[in-house]
Enzyme design. Sequence first.
Site, PDB file in Angstrom:
ATOM      1  CE1 TYR A 211      45.033  19.899 -19.667  1.00  0.00           C
ATOM      2  CE2 TYR A 211      43.363  19.881 -21.390  1.00  0.00           C
ATOM      3  CZ  TYR A 211      44.118  19.207 -20.447  1.00  0.00           C
ATOM      4  OH  TYR A 211      43.955  17.846 -20.262  1.00  0.00           O
TER       5      TYR A 211
ATOM      6  CB  THR B 254      43.885  15.752 -23.322  1.00  0.00           C
ATOM      7  OG1 THR B 254      42.702  16.302 -23.901  1.00  0.00           O
ATOM      8  CG2 THR B 254      45.008  16.757 -23.588  1.00  0.00           C
ATOM      9  CG  ASP B 255      39.888  14.587 -26.836  1.00  0.00           C
ATOM     10  OD1 ASP B 255      40.162  15.416 -25.943  1.00  0.00           O
ATOM     11  OD2 ASP B 255      38.710  14.248 -27.099  1.00  0.00           O
ATOM     12  CD  GLU B 256      40.582  19.681 -23.983  1.00  0.00           C
ATOM     13  OE1 GLU B 256      40.934  20.863 -24.023  1.00  0.00           O
ATOM     14  OE2 GLU B 256      39.847  19.206 -23.090  1.00  0.00           O
TER      15      GLU B 256
ATOM     16  CE  LYS C 135      48.072  16.343 -20.614  1.00  0.00           C
ATOM     17  NZ  LYS C 135      48.536  15.607 -19.384  1.00  0.00           N
TER      18      LYS C 135
HETATM   19  P1  NAD Z   1      42.810  16.857 -11.989  1.00  0.00           P
HETATM   20  O1  NAD Z   1      43.017  18.325 -12.165  1.00  0.00           O
HETATM   21  O2  NAD Z   1      41.555  16.361 -11.362  1.00  0.00           O
HETATM   22  O3  NAD Z   1      44.008  16.256 -11.129  1.00  0.00           O
HETATM   23  C1  NAD Z   1      45.338  16.648 -11.301  1.00  0.00           C
HETATM   24  C2  NAD Z   1      46.128  16.161 -10.092  1.00  0.00           C
HETATM   25  O4  NAD Z   1      47.510  16.510 -10.302  1.00  0.00           O
HETATM   26  C3  NAD Z   1      45.705  16.818  -8.782  1.00  0.00           C
HETATM   27  O5  NAD Z   1      45.610  15.847  -7.769  1.00  0.00           O
HETATM   28  C4  NAD Z   1      46.822  17.796  -8.477  1.00  0.00           C
HETATM   29  O6  NAD Z   1      47.021  18.012  -7.083  1.00  0.00           O
HETATM   30  C5  NAD Z   1      48.012  17.102  -9.117  1.00  0.00           C
HETATM   31  N1  NAD Z   1      49.087  18.037  -9.485  1.00  0.00           N
HETATM   32  C6  NAD Z   1      48.950  19.205 -10.175  1.00  0.00           C
HETATM   33  N2  NAD Z   1      50.152  19.786 -10.312  1.00  0.00           N
HETATM   34  C7  NAD Z   1      51.060  18.966  -9.722  1.00  0.00           C
HETATM   35  C8  NAD Z   1      52.468  19.013  -9.563  1.00  0.00           C
HETATM   36  N3  NAD Z   1      53.184  20.032 -10.018  1.00  0.00           N
HETATM   37  N4  NAD Z   1      53.080  17.991  -8.923  1.00  0.00           N
HETATM   38  C9  NAD Z   1      52.356  16.946  -8.449  1.00  0.00           C
HETATM   39  N5  NAD Z   1      51.021  16.859  -8.560  1.00  0.00           N
HETATM   40  C10 NAD Z   1      50.379  17.853  -9.194  1.00  0.00           C
HETATM   41  O7  NAD Z   1      43.022  16.226 -13.433  1.00  0.00           O
HETATM   42  P2  NAD Z   1      42.322  14.970 -14.105  1.00  0.00           P
HETATM   43  O8  NAD Z   1      41.070  15.409 -14.761  1.00  0.00           O
HETATM   44  O9  NAD Z   1      42.311  13.859 -13.153  1.00  0.00           O
HETATM   45  O10 NAD Z   1      43.372  14.664 -15.281  1.00  0.00           O
HETATM   46  C11 NAD Z   1      44.459  13.770 -15.061  1.00  0.00           C
HETATM   47  C12 NAD Z   1      45.278  13.686 -16.336  1.00  0.00           C
HETATM   48  O11 NAD Z   1      44.462  13.207 -17.396  1.00  0.00           O
HETATM   49  C13 NAD Z   1      45.835  15.027 -16.816  1.00  0.00           C
HETATM   50  O12 NAD Z   1      47.129  14.820 -17.294  1.00  0.00           O
HETATM   51  C14 NAD Z   1      44.891  15.445 -17.928  1.00  0.00           C
HETATM   52  O13 NAD Z   1      45.550  16.247 -18.879  1.00  0.00           O
HETATM   53  C15 NAD Z   1      44.512  14.098 -18.493  1.00  0.00           C
HETATM   54  N6  NAD Z   1      43.187  14.017 -19.131  1.00  0.00           N
HETATM   55  C16 NAD Z   1      42.081  14.464 -18.477  1.00  0.00           C
HETATM   56  C17 NAD Z   1      40.830  14.330 -19.080  1.00  0.00           C
HETATM   57  C18 NAD Z   1      39.560  14.751 -18.368  1.00  0.00           C
HETATM   58  O14 NAD Z   1      38.484  14.699 -18.969  1.00  0.00           O
HETATM   59  N7  NAD Z   1      39.600  15.146 -17.106  1.00  0.00           N
HETATM   60  C19 NAD Z   1      40.732  13.775 -20.356  1.00  0.00           C
HETATM   61  C20 NAD Z   1      41.896  13.345 -21.003  1.00  0.00           C
HETATM   62  C21 NAD Z   1      43.119  13.466 -20.373  1.00  0.00           C
HETATM   63  P1  TYD Z   2      35.062  21.043 -19.548  1.00  0.00           P
HETATM   64  O1  TYD Z   2      34.444  20.102 -18.573  1.00  0.00           O
HETATM   65  O2  TYD Z   2      35.725  22.280 -19.011  1.00  0.00           O
HETATM   66  O3  TYD Z   2      36.070  20.189 -20.440  1.00  0.00           O
HETATM   67  P2  TYD Z   2      36.912  20.631 -21.779  1.00  0.00           P
HETATM   68  O4  TYD Z   2      36.835  22.090 -21.971  1.00  0.00           O
HETATM   69  O5  TYD Z   2      38.303  20.186 -21.403  1.00  0.00           O
HETATM   70  O6  TYD Z   2      36.307  19.860 -22.890  1.00  0.00           O
HETATM   71  O7  TYD Z   2      33.961  21.523 -20.584  1.00  0.00           O
HETATM   72  C1  TYD Z   2      33.261  20.613 -21.393  1.00  0.00           C
HETATM   73  C2  TYD Z   2      32.425  21.416 -22.371  1.00  0.00           C
HETATM   74  O8  TYD Z   2      31.439  22.132 -21.635  1.00  0.00           O
HETATM   75  C3  TYD Z   2      33.211  22.457 -23.143  1.00  0.00           C
HETATM   76  O9  TYD Z   2      32.676  22.553 -24.463  1.00  0.00           O
HETATM   77  C4  TYD Z   2      32.933  23.744 -22.401  1.00  0.00           C
HETATM   78  C5  TYD Z   2      31.537  23.544 -21.862  1.00  0.00           C
HETATM   79  N1  TYD Z   2      31.232  24.218 -20.585  1.00  0.00           N
HETATM   80  C6  TYD Z   2      30.091  25.022 -20.471  1.00  0.00           C
HETATM   81  O10 TYD Z   2      29.315  25.202 -21.422  1.00  0.00           O
HETATM   82  N2  TYD Z   2      29.850  25.615 -19.267  1.00  0.00           N
HETATM   83  C7  TYD Z   2      30.661  25.459 -18.194  1.00  0.00           C
HETATM   84  O11 TYD Z   2      30.396  26.059 -17.120  1.00  0.00           O
HETATM   85  C8  TYD Z   2      31.824  24.614 -18.323  1.00  0.00           C
HETATM   86  C9  TYD Z   2      32.754  24.393 -17.151  1.00  0.00           C
HETATM   87  C10 TYD Z   2      32.056  24.013 -19.546  1.00  0.00           C
END
Ligand code: NAD
Ligand code: TYD
Length: 364
Positions: A171, A145-147, A175
């Site tokens: 989080y 992630t960019d975070e 990561k």
């Molecule tokens: P998500 O929470 O939707 O999915 C995570 C999946 O991992 C789930 O299916 C869960 O059951 C599985 N999981 C969790 N713990 C586990 C374990 N111990 N063993 C096996 N499986 C396990 O997450 P996402 O949003 O799809 O993110 C996927 C990846 O991308 C993550 O690594 C996250 O850090 C990264 N990422 C997410 C975003 C975003 O915007 N969602 C952006 C950048 C990077």
């Molecule tokens: P989120 O989807 O949780 O992603 P991340 O925190 O990983 O960027 O949140 C996106 C943005 O929206 C973040 O600035 C937090 C804000 N947010 C709200 O304002 N209200 C909400 O209920 C949630 C879940 C997020």
Amino acid sequence: MTAFEQEPLSRSPRKLIVTGGAGFIGSNFVHHWCQKYPGDRVVVLDALTYAGNRNNLAELEGKANLRFVQGDICDRTLIDGLLQEERIDTIAHFAAESHVDRSILGPGAFVQTNVVGTFTLLEAFRHHWQDAGKPASYRFHHVSTDEVYGSLEATDPAFSETTPYAPNSPYSASKAGSDHLVRAYHHTYGMPTLMTNCSNNYGPYHFPEKLIPLMCINILMGKPLPVYGDGQNIRDWLYVGDHCSALDAVIHQGTPGETYNIGGNNEVKNIDLVTMLCELMNELAPDLPVRPAQKLITFVKDRPGHDRRYAIDATKIQTELGWTPAETIEGGLRRTVEWYLTHREWWQPLLSEEYQAYYRQVYA
Ligand code: NAD
Ligand code: TYD
């Protein structure tokens, strides 16, 4: 059709483990991969935590080349067995605890899955790769992630691959820890790792707790739309299908040991994003309980340590691998709103008692 939708002419089939393949991005990636590379073997390894959902893969059930294994990435014996039995050459590692608000409530699971789990996978894959004679074609792709780069001020330049790490939430810290391990496995053992750091994704199969699905669902239910703080925080948004095409490009063309930032060139303030979702719902949903949906916007207490702004400089992946996002924010949000409108049977069961308890804890 973009360059990334075409299967390369000469290409050896891959045998992949996709960890977290029943989650949001992982399942979109499995759909992408199975459609584009039907000759590849895909083993989904997912613990099915609250965020994992086998229904995300329902359309692919029964495909001969797809296997689903419910299991934990911290289970070394299970992973060793799968690597050998399936003669895996590629790991696409998505599994993680992924929600910042949950990491504030309970950071332990984040350290366990994101750090210990990634370490377990790296160790298992290292031995597997070494035992096979270190084939140059093997890949360990870590999805991050960019975070990890921390928070930007309004006028700061966007995150590049050389921006120092400064994670602010449990989080992002977990990561960052996993990213450092991946880097070390390339540097120390020469393992063919790849890493991508991506901005906020949105699209189908996004679990209801995250901003965009939460707002869509609350609008449909006539519930308040909780905007944290002053709503001026900025995120860069990428349509999940574009993330999948970027990962595809990196797995096939990326240089081992390298990191690639992935972004959507869509910096939007949270309040503007929520307003756009309200406007789309006003237009597309005939039976809204509260109309216009903007009436539901409610500013609530800010998230502790809330990062102000994320922005991605994606020059490297663009110039080296030729990848750019195909979807605009307007088009992507419209597709996403339409998906939530036509997939109530997908999201309604996810609003479980456990989810309601979580919701009360964060928003009470
Ligand atoms: P998500 O929470 O939707 O999915 C995570 C999946 O991992 C789930 O299916 C869960 O059951 C599985 N999981 C969790 N713990 C586990 C374990 N111990 N063993 C096996 N499986 C396990 O997450 P996402 O949003 O799809 O993110 C996927 C990846 O991308 C993550 O690594 C996250 O850090 C990264 N990422 C997410 C975003 C975003 O915007 N969602 C952006 C950048 C990077
Ligand atoms: P989120 O989807 O949780 O992603 P991340 O925190 O990983 O960027 O949140 C996106 C943005 O929206 C973040 O600035 C937090 C804000 N947010 C709200 O304002 N209200 C909400 O209920 C949630 C879940 C997020």
